[in-house]
Design an enzyme around this catalytic site. Structure first.
Site, mmCIF file in Angstrom:
data_model
loop_
_atom_site.group_PDB
_atom_site.id
_atom_site.type_symbol
_atom_site.label_atom_id
_atom_site.label_comp_id
_atom_site.label_asym_id
_atom_site.label_seq_id
_atom_site.Cartn_x
_atom_site.Cartn_y
_atom_site.Cartn_z
ATOM 1 N N GLY A 238 0.837 -1.198 0.000
ATOM 2 C CA GLY A 238 0.000 0.000 0.000
ATOM 3 C C GLY A 238 0.870 1.244 0.000
ATOM 4 N N CYS A 266 5.664 -5.783 1.539
ATOM 5 C CA CYS A 266 5.902 -4.372 1.214
ATOM 6 C C CYS A 266 5.480 -3.467 2.385
ATOM 7 C CB CYS A 266 5.215 -3.991 -0.091
ATOM 8 S SG CYS A 266 5.879 -2.462 -0.812
ATOM 9 N N LEU A 267 4.384 -2.726 2.268
ATOM 10 C CA LEU A 267 3.921 -1.937 3.410
ATOM 11 C C LEU A 267 3.653 -2.846 4.599
ATOM 12 C CD1 LEU A 267 2.982 0.823 4.580
ATOM 13 C CD2 LEU A 267 0.696 0.256 3.745
ATOM 14 N N HIS A 350 8.375 -7.207 -4.103
ATOM 15 C CA HIS A 350 7.081 -7.695 -4.595
ATOM 16 C C HIS A 350 7.250 -9.085 -5.204
ATOM 17 C CE1 HIS A 350 4.380 -4.232 -4.046
ATOM 18 N NE2 HIS A 350 5.501 -3.541 -4.075
ATOM 19 N N GLU A 352 5.059 -11.073 -5.962
ATOM 20 C CA GLU A 352 4.016 -11.330 -6.960
ATOM 21 C C GLU A 352 4.348 -10.725 -8.312
ATOM 22 O OE1 GLU A 352 3.248 -7.166 -5.990
ATOM 23 O OE2 GLU A 352 3.922 -8.894 -4.847
#
Length: 380
Positions: A238, A266-267, A350, A352
Protein backbone atom coordinates in the site's frame (compact mmCIF):
# COMPACT_ATOMS: atom_id res chain seq x y z
CA UNK A 1 -0.13 20.28 -25.52
CA UNK A 2 2.66 21.94 -23.61
CA UNK A 3 3.90 20.34 -20.40
CA UNK A 4 6.18 21.33 -17.55
CA UNK A 5 7.55 19.49 -14.51
CA UNK A 6 8.63 21.69 -11.61
CA UNK A 7 10.62 20.24 -8.71
CA UNK A 8 10.44 21.82 -5.28
CA UNK A 9 14.16 22.65 -5.42
CA UNK A 10 13.51 24.88 -8.45
CA UNK A 11 14.60 22.54 -11.26
CA UNK A 12 12.27 22.86 -14.28
CA UNK A 13 11.77 20.42 -17.16
CA UNK A 14 9.79 21.19 -20.32
CA UNK A 15 8.21 18.62 -22.62
CA UNK A 16 5.20 17.61 -24.69
CA UNK A 17 2.02 16.87 -22.81
CA UNK A 18 -0.32 13.92 -23.26
CA UNK A 19 -3.14 12.40 -21.27
CA UNK A 20 -5.28 14.87 -19.31
CA UNK A 21 -4.86 18.66 -19.28
CA UNK A 22 -4.33 19.05 -15.53
CA UNK A 23 -1.93 19.99 -12.75
CA UNK A 24 -0.95 17.24 -10.29
CA UNK A 25 1.53 17.35 -7.42
CA UNK A 26 3.36 14.41 -5.87
CA UNK A 27 6.70 12.92 -4.98
CA UNK A 28 8.72 12.39 -8.17
CA UNK A 29 10.32 8.95 -8.40
CA UNK A 30 11.90 6.84 -11.15
CA UNK A 31 11.22 3.23 -12.09
CA UNK A 32 13.80 1.24 -14.08
CA UNK A 33 11.49 -1.56 -15.32
CA UNK A 34 11.54 -2.14 -19.08
CA UNK A 35 8.02 -3.59 -19.24
CA UNK A 36 4.78 -3.51 -17.28
CA UNK A 37 3.88 0.17 -17.45
CA UNK A 38 0.17 -0.57 -17.05
CA UNK A 39 0.78 -2.61 -13.91
CA UNK A 40 2.91 0.23 -12.54
CA UNK A 41 0.25 2.86 -13.27
CA UNK A 42 -2.46 0.80 -11.53
CA UNK A 43 -0.37 -0.24 -8.50
CA UNK A 44 -2.06 1.41 -5.47
CA UNK A 45 1.35 1.78 -3.79
CA UNK A 46 2.14 4.64 -6.21
CA UNK A 47 -0.55 6.91 -4.76
CA UNK A 48 0.90 10.38 -4.24
CA UNK A 49 3.79 9.87 -6.68
CA UNK A 50 4.69 11.11 -10.16
CA UNK A 51 6.40 8.19 -11.90
CA UNK A 52 9.33 8.54 -14.29
CA UNK A 53 9.91 5.46 -16.44
CA UNK A 54 13.57 5.34 -17.42
CA UNK A 55 13.20 2.87 -20.30
CA UNK A 56 12.80 4.91 -23.51
CA UNK A 57 10.12 2.80 -25.28
CA UNK A 58 6.98 2.94 -23.17
CA UNK A 59 3.41 2.59 -24.42
CA UNK A 60 4.07 0.69 -27.63
CA UNK A 61 1.89 -2.30 -26.69
CA UNK A 62 -1.11 -0.24 -25.59
CA UNK A 63 -3.53 -0.95 -22.77
CA UNK A 64 -5.82 -3.86 -21.94
CA UNK A 65 -7.99 -4.38 -18.83
CA UNK A 66 -6.49 -7.77 -17.95
CA UNK A 67 -3.11 -6.25 -17.03
CA UNK A 68 -4.44 -3.75 -14.48
CA UNK A 69 -3.35 -4.35 -10.88
CA UNK A 70 -6.08 -2.09 -9.47
CA UNK A 71 -9.35 -0.44 -10.38
CA UNK A 72 -7.81 2.80 -11.67
CA UNK A 73 -4.57 4.69 -12.27
CA UNK A 74 -3.26 5.54 -8.81
CA UNK A 75 -0.14 7.58 -9.53
CA UNK A 76 -0.40 11.36 -9.87
CA UNK A 77 1.36 11.62 -13.24
CA UNK A 78 3.57 9.84 -15.76
CA UNK A 79 6.90 10.97 -17.26
CA UNK A 80 8.34 9.36 -20.42
CA UNK A 81 11.21 9.90 -22.84
CA UNK A 82 9.08 9.25 -25.93
CA UNK A 83 5.41 8.52 -26.46
CA UNK A 84 4.87 6.09 -29.39
CA UNK A 85 2.69 7.17 -32.30
CA UNK A 86 0.69 3.94 -32.27
CA UNK A 87 0.00 0.93 -30.04
CA UNK A 88 0.78 -2.39 -31.69
CA UNK A 89 -0.41 -5.50 -29.87
CA UNK A 90 -3.29 -7.91 -30.49
CA UNK A 91 -4.46 -7.54 -26.87
CA UNK A 92 -4.53 -3.72 -26.89
CA UNK A 93 -7.90 -2.02 -26.51
CA UNK A 94 -6.69 1.59 -26.33
CA UNK A 95 -3.46 3.54 -26.37
CA UNK A 96 -1.62 5.01 -23.41
CA UNK A 97 -2.57 8.61 -24.21
CA UNK A 98 -6.31 7.80 -24.19
CA UNK A 99 -5.94 5.68 -21.05
CA UNK A 100 -4.46 8.59 -19.09
CA UNK A 101 -7.13 10.96 -20.40
CA UNK A 102 -9.91 8.60 -19.29
CA UNK A 103 -8.47 8.59 -15.77
CA UNK A 104 -7.72 12.37 -15.68
CA UNK A 105 -3.97 11.81 -15.28
CA UNK A 106 -1.41 14.11 -16.99
CA UNK A 107 1.71 12.85 -18.75
CA UNK A 108 4.82 14.45 -20.20
CA UNK A 109 7.18 13.12 -22.88
CA UNK A 110 9.94 14.36 -25.20
CA UNK A 111 12.33 15.50 -22.46
CA UNK A 112 15.54 14.20 -20.90
CA UNK A 113 14.38 11.56 -18.41
CA UNK A 114 18.00 10.55 -17.82
CA UNK A 115 18.83 14.05 -16.57
CA UNK A 116 15.83 13.93 -14.23
CA UNK A 117 16.81 10.48 -12.93
CA UNK A 118 20.39 11.57 -12.26
CA UNK A 119 19.07 14.64 -10.42
CA UNK A 120 16.88 12.48 -8.18
CA UNK A 121 19.69 10.02 -7.48
CA UNK A 122 22.01 12.86 -6.47
CA UNK A 123 19.60 15.00 -4.50
CA UNK A 124 17.04 12.43 -3.36
CA UNK A 125 13.31 12.14 -3.92
CA UNK A 126 11.75 15.50 -4.75
CA UNK A 127 8.27 16.86 -4.36
CA UNK A 128 7.10 18.14 -7.72
CA UNK A 129 4.18 19.22 -9.84
CA UNK A 130 3.34 18.19 -13.39
CA UNK A 131 1.21 20.52 -15.54
CA UNK A 132 -0.22 19.82 -18.98
CA UNK A 133 -2.08 22.43 -21.03
CA UNK A 134 -1.67 25.22 -23.53
CA UNK A 135 -1.44 28.13 -21.07
CA UNK A 136 0.95 27.21 -18.27
CA UNK A 137 2.17 29.50 -15.50
CA UNK A 138 5.50 28.08 -14.34
CA UNK A 139 5.42 30.06 -11.09
CA UNK A 140 2.07 28.49 -10.20
CA UNK A 141 3.34 25.01 -11.05
CA UNK A 142 6.43 25.55 -8.90
CA UNK A 143 4.22 26.79 -6.05
CA UNK A 144 2.12 23.61 -6.34
CA UNK A 145 5.28 21.53 -6.01
CA UNK A 146 6.40 23.40 -2.92
CA UNK A 147 3.08 23.17 -1.07
CA UNK A 148 2.76 19.40 -1.59
CA UNK A 149 3.12 17.96 1.92
CA UNK A 150 5.21 14.95 0.90
CA UNK A 151 4.81 11.30 1.86
CA UNK A 152 6.35 11.35 5.33
CA UNK A 153 3.48 11.13 7.80
CA UNK A 154 0.97 10.50 5.00
CA UNK A 155 -1.88 8.01 5.48
CA UNK A 156 -3.16 7.34 1.96
CA UNK A 157 -4.85 3.99 2.51
CA UNK A 158 -8.42 5.35 2.37
CA UNK A 159 -7.68 6.75 -1.10
CA UNK A 160 -6.86 3.36 -2.62
CA UNK A 161 -9.22 0.93 -0.85
CA UNK A 162 -13.01 0.71 -0.96
CA UNK A 163 -13.44 -0.29 2.69
CA UNK A 164 -15.47 -3.41 1.86
CA UNK A 165 -15.00 -7.09 2.54
CA UNK A 166 -15.04 -9.38 -0.48
CA UNK A 167 -14.02 -12.86 -1.60
CA UNK A 168 -11.44 -13.48 -4.33
CA UNK A 169 -11.58 -16.62 -6.46
CA UNK A 170 -9.65 -15.94 -9.68
CA UNK A 171 -6.40 -17.76 -10.41
CA UNK A 172 -3.69 -16.68 -12.81
CA UNK A 173 -4.39 -16.99 -16.55
CA UNK A 174 -4.01 -20.46 -17.95
CA UNK A 175 -2.04 -21.03 -21.19
CA UNK A 176 -5.35 -20.54 -22.99
CA UNK A 177 -5.55 -17.01 -21.49
CA UNK A 178 -8.67 -17.57 -19.40
CA UNK A 179 -8.97 -17.51 -15.63
CA UNK A 180 -9.76 -20.55 -13.53
CA UNK A 181 -11.99 -20.19 -10.49
CA UNK A 182 -11.82 -21.92 -7.14
CA UNK A 183 -14.58 -24.23 -8.33
CA UNK A 184 -12.12 -25.43 -11.00
CA UNK A 185 -9.14 -25.54 -8.62
CA UNK A 186 -10.16 -26.92 -5.26
CA UNK A 187 -9.35 -24.62 -2.35
CA UNK A 188 -7.37 -26.34 0.40
CA UNK A 189 -6.69 -23.34 2.62
CA UNK A 190 -8.30 -20.11 3.76
CA UNK A 191 -6.26 -16.89 3.77
CA UNK A 192 -7.29 -13.45 5.00
CA UNK A 193 -5.70 -10.54 3.13
CA UNK A 194 -5.81 -7.22 4.98
CA UNK A 195 -6.06 -4.76 2.11
CA UNK A 196 -3.92 -1.62 2.31
CA UNK A 197 -3.90 -1.41 -1.50
CA UNK A 198 -3.34 -5.03 -2.52
CA UNK A 199 -2.30 -5.73 -6.10
CA UNK A 200 -4.51 -8.25 -7.86
CA UNK A 201 -1.63 -10.57 -8.64
CA UNK A 202 -1.10 -11.18 -4.92
CA UNK A 203 -4.63 -12.54 -4.74
CA UNK A 204 -4.19 -14.59 -7.92
CA UNK A 205 -1.01 -16.26 -6.66
CA UNK A 206 -2.70 -17.21 -3.40
CA UNK A 207 -5.60 -18.70 -5.37
CA UNK A 208 -3.10 -20.57 -7.56
CA UNK A 209 -1.81 -22.27 -4.40
CA UNK A 210 -5.20 -23.57 -3.39
CA UNK A 211 -6.22 -20.71 -1.12
CA UNK A 212 -9.70 -19.36 -0.62
CA UNK A 213 -9.07 -15.64 -0.18
CA UNK A 214 -11.10 -13.26 1.97
CA UNK A 215 -10.10 -9.62 1.51
CA UNK A 216 -10.78 -7.39 4.52
CA UNK A 217 -10.67 -3.57 4.66
CA UNK A 218 -7.64 -1.94 6.30
CA UNK A 219 -9.53 -0.77 9.39
CA UNK A 220 -10.48 -4.36 10.34
CA UNK A 221 -9.75 -5.20 13.97
CA UNK A 222 -7.72 -8.18 15.13
CA UNK A 223 -10.92 -9.69 16.55
CA UNK A 224 -12.57 -9.52 13.11
CA UNK A 225 -9.55 -11.07 11.46
CA UNK A 226 -9.13 -13.89 13.97
CA UNK A 227 -12.87 -14.65 14.07
CA UNK A 228 -12.66 -16.00 10.51
CA UNK A 229 -10.45 -18.89 11.61
CA UNK A 230 -8.18 -18.58 8.59
CA UNK A 231 -5.05 -20.64 8.08
CA UNK A 232 -2.99 -17.50 7.57
CA UNK A 233 -3.14 -13.71 7.34
CA UNK A 234 -1.38 -11.55 4.74
CA UNK A 235 -0.93 -7.82 5.31
CA UNK A 236 -0.62 -6.28 1.86
CA UNK A 237 1.28 -3.57 0.06
CA UNK A 238 0.00 0.00 0.00
CA UNK A 239 1.01 3.68 -0.21
CA UNK A 240 2.22 6.24 2.27
CA UNK A 241 4.18 6.23 5.52
CA UNK A 242 3.85 3.06 7.65
CA UNK A 243 4.57 5.03 10.82
CA UNK A 244 1.28 6.90 10.32
CA UNK A 245 -0.75 3.67 10.47
CA UNK A 246 -0.82 3.17 14.22
CA UNK A 247 -4.10 1.21 14.27
CA UNK A 248 -2.73 -1.21 11.67
CA UNK A 249 0.40 -1.73 13.78
CA UNK A 250 -1.73 -2.60 16.83
CA UNK A 251 -3.86 -4.96 14.76
CA UNK A 252 -0.84 -6.73 13.31
CA UNK A 253 0.75 -7.07 16.76
CA UNK A 254 -2.40 -8.77 18.10
CA UNK A 255 -2.56 -11.15 15.12
CA UNK A 256 1.10 -12.06 15.56
CA UNK A 257 0.65 -12.72 19.27
CA UNK A 258 -2.28 -15.03 18.49
CA UNK A 259 0.19 -17.38 16.77
CA UNK A 260 -1.50 -17.44 13.37
CA UNK A 261 0.86 -17.64 10.35
CA UNK A 262 1.36 -14.05 9.27
CA UNK A 263 2.98 -12.65 6.13
CA UNK A 264 3.78 -8.95 5.66
CA UNK A 265 4.39 -7.78 2.11
CA UNK A 266 5.90 -4.37 1.21
CA UNK A 267 3.92 -1.94 3.41
CA UNK A 268 2.87 -4.99 5.42
CA UNK A 269 6.58 -5.78 5.91
CA UNK A 270 7.19 -2.28 7.23
CA UNK A 271 4.16 -2.52 9.54
CA UNK A 272 5.45 -5.81 10.90
CA UNK A 273 8.79 -4.18 11.69
CA UNK A 274 6.99 -1.46 13.64
CA UNK A 275 4.64 -3.94 15.34
CA UNK A 276 7.63 -5.99 16.54
CA UNK A 277 9.32 -2.94 18.05
CA UNK A 278 11.48 -1.70 15.18
CA UNK A 279 11.58 1.61 13.33
CA UNK A 280 11.14 2.70 9.72
CA UNK A 281 12.93 5.43 7.80
CA UNK A 282 12.45 7.38 4.58
CA UNK A 283 14.87 6.31 1.85
CA UNK A 284 16.84 8.77 -0.27
CA UNK A 285 15.10 7.87 -3.53
CA UNK A 286 13.52 4.49 -2.83
CA UNK A 287 13.56 1.29 -4.81
CA UNK A 288 11.38 1.20 -7.93
CA UNK A 289 12.06 -1.32 -10.68
CA UNK A 290 12.04 -4.95 -11.76
CA UNK A 291 15.75 -5.82 -11.66
CA UNK A 292 16.73 -5.48 -7.99
CA UNK A 293 19.04 -8.22 -6.62
CA UNK A 294 18.17 -9.49 -3.14
CA UNK A 295 20.22 -12.07 -1.22
CA UNK A 296 18.54 -14.76 0.86
CA UNK A 297 20.88 -14.91 3.87
CA UNK A 298 19.66 -18.38 4.82
CA UNK A 299 20.51 -20.03 1.48
CA UNK A 300 22.90 -17.57 -0.16
CA UNK A 301 20.69 -17.51 -3.25
CA UNK A 302 20.29 -14.19 -5.09
CA UNK A 303 16.78 -13.31 -6.26
CA UNK A 304 16.06 -10.74 -8.97
CA UNK A 305 13.00 -8.92 -7.71
CA UNK A 306 10.37 -6.30 -8.41
CA UNK A 307 10.50 -3.34 -6.00
CA UNK A 308 8.37 -0.33 -5.18
CA UNK A 309 8.92 1.36 -1.84
CA UNK A 310 10.19 4.64 -0.42
CA UNK A 311 10.40 3.58 3.24
CA UNK A 312 12.48 0.82 4.82
CA UNK A 313 12.71 -0.99 8.15
CA UNK A 314 15.93 -0.12 10.00
CA UNK A 315 17.53 -3.52 10.64
CA UNK A 316 19.49 -2.27 13.65
CA UNK A 317 16.25 -1.26 15.39
CA UNK A 318 14.78 -4.79 15.44
CA UNK A 319 14.74 -6.85 18.65
CA UNK A 320 16.74 -10.07 19.04
CA UNK A 321 13.56 -12.10 18.48
CA UNK A 322 13.65 -11.10 14.78
CA UNK A 323 16.02 -12.65 12.24
CA UNK A 324 16.99 -10.73 9.08
CA UNK A 325 16.50 -13.13 6.14
CA UNK A 326 16.97 -10.97 3.02
CA UNK A 327 19.03 -7.88 2.13
CA UNK A 328 19.30 -5.71 -0.96
CA UNK A 329 22.54 -6.08 -2.90
CA UNK A 330 22.13 -2.51 -4.15
CA UNK A 331 22.35 -0.74 -0.81
CA UNK A 332 22.24 -3.38 1.94
CA UNK A 333 18.77 -2.32 3.10
CA UNK A 334 16.51 -4.81 4.86
CA UNK A 335 14.39 -6.87 2.46
CA UNK A 336 13.06 -9.71 4.59
CA UNK A 337 12.76 -10.86 8.18
CA UNK A 338 11.35 -13.70 10.26
CA UNK A 339 10.31 -14.11 13.89
CA UNK A 340 12.54 -16.69 15.59
CA UNK A 341 9.73 -18.41 17.54
CA UNK A 342 6.46 -17.58 15.74
CA UNK A 343 5.24 -18.41 12.19
CA UNK A 344 5.65 -14.79 11.15
CA UNK A 345 7.74 -13.40 8.30
CA UNK A 346 7.80 -10.60 5.72
CA UNK A 347 9.32 -9.42 2.46
CA UNK A 348 9.92 -5.84 1.32
CA UNK A 349 9.93 -6.42 -2.45
CA UNK A 350 7.08 -7.69 -4.60
CA UNK A 351 7.23 -11.50 -4.94
CA UNK A 352 4.02 -11.33 -6.96
CA UNK A 353 5.89 -9.30 -9.61
CA UNK A 354 3.36 -7.67 -11.97
CA UNK A 355 5.60 -6.44 -13.53
CA UNK A 356 8.84 -8.22 -12.90
CA UNK A 357 10.66 -11.52 -12.54
CA UNK A 358 9.20 -14.49 -10.67
CA UNK A 359 12.28 -15.47 -8.64
CA UNK A 360 10.71 -14.46 -5.33
CA UNK A 361 7.34 -16.14 -5.88
CA UNK A 362 8.61 -19.08 -3.80
CA UNK A 363 7.90 -16.90 -0.77
CA UNK A 364 4.19 -17.56 -1.32
CA UNK A 365 4.98 -21.28 -1.15
CA UNK A 366 6.72 -20.70 2.19
CA UNK A 367 3.66 -18.87 3.47
CA UNK A 368 1.31 -21.70 2.50
CA UNK A 369 3.72 -24.28 3.97
CA UNK A 370 3.59 -22.44 7.31
CA UNK A 371 -0.11 -23.32 7.64
CA UNK A 372 0.80 -26.94 8.37
CA UNK A 373 2.95 -25.83 11.30
CA UNK A 374 -0.02 -24.13 12.90
CA UNK A 375 -2.29 -27.12 12.29
CA UNK A 376 0.27 -29.48 13.80
CA UNK A 377 0.27 -27.41 17.00
CA UNK A 378 -3.39 -26.46 17.04
CA UNK A 379 -5.23 -27.26 20.31
CA UNK A 380 -7.43 -30.36 20.25
Amino acid sequence: MDAVLALADGRIFHGVGFGAAAVRAGEVCFNTAMTGYQEILTDPSYRGQIVTLTYPHIGNVGINPEDAEGREIFCAGLLLRTLPRAASNWRAQEDLDAYLRHHSIPGMAEFDTRALTRHLREHGAQNGALAVGNTLDIDQVLAAARVFPGLEGADLIAEVTDGKRHEWARCSPSPEHDYLSQEQRQAKHHVVVVDFGAKRNILRLLADRGCRVTVLPPQSSSAEILSLGADGVLFSNGPGDPAALTQAQDTMRAVVEAGIPTFGLCLGHQLLGLALGGKTQKMKFGHHGANHPVRNLRTGRVLITSQNHGFAVAAESLPDSVEVTHVSLFDGSLQGMRHRQLPVFSFQGHPEAGPGPHDASVIFDEFVASFATRKDHAPA
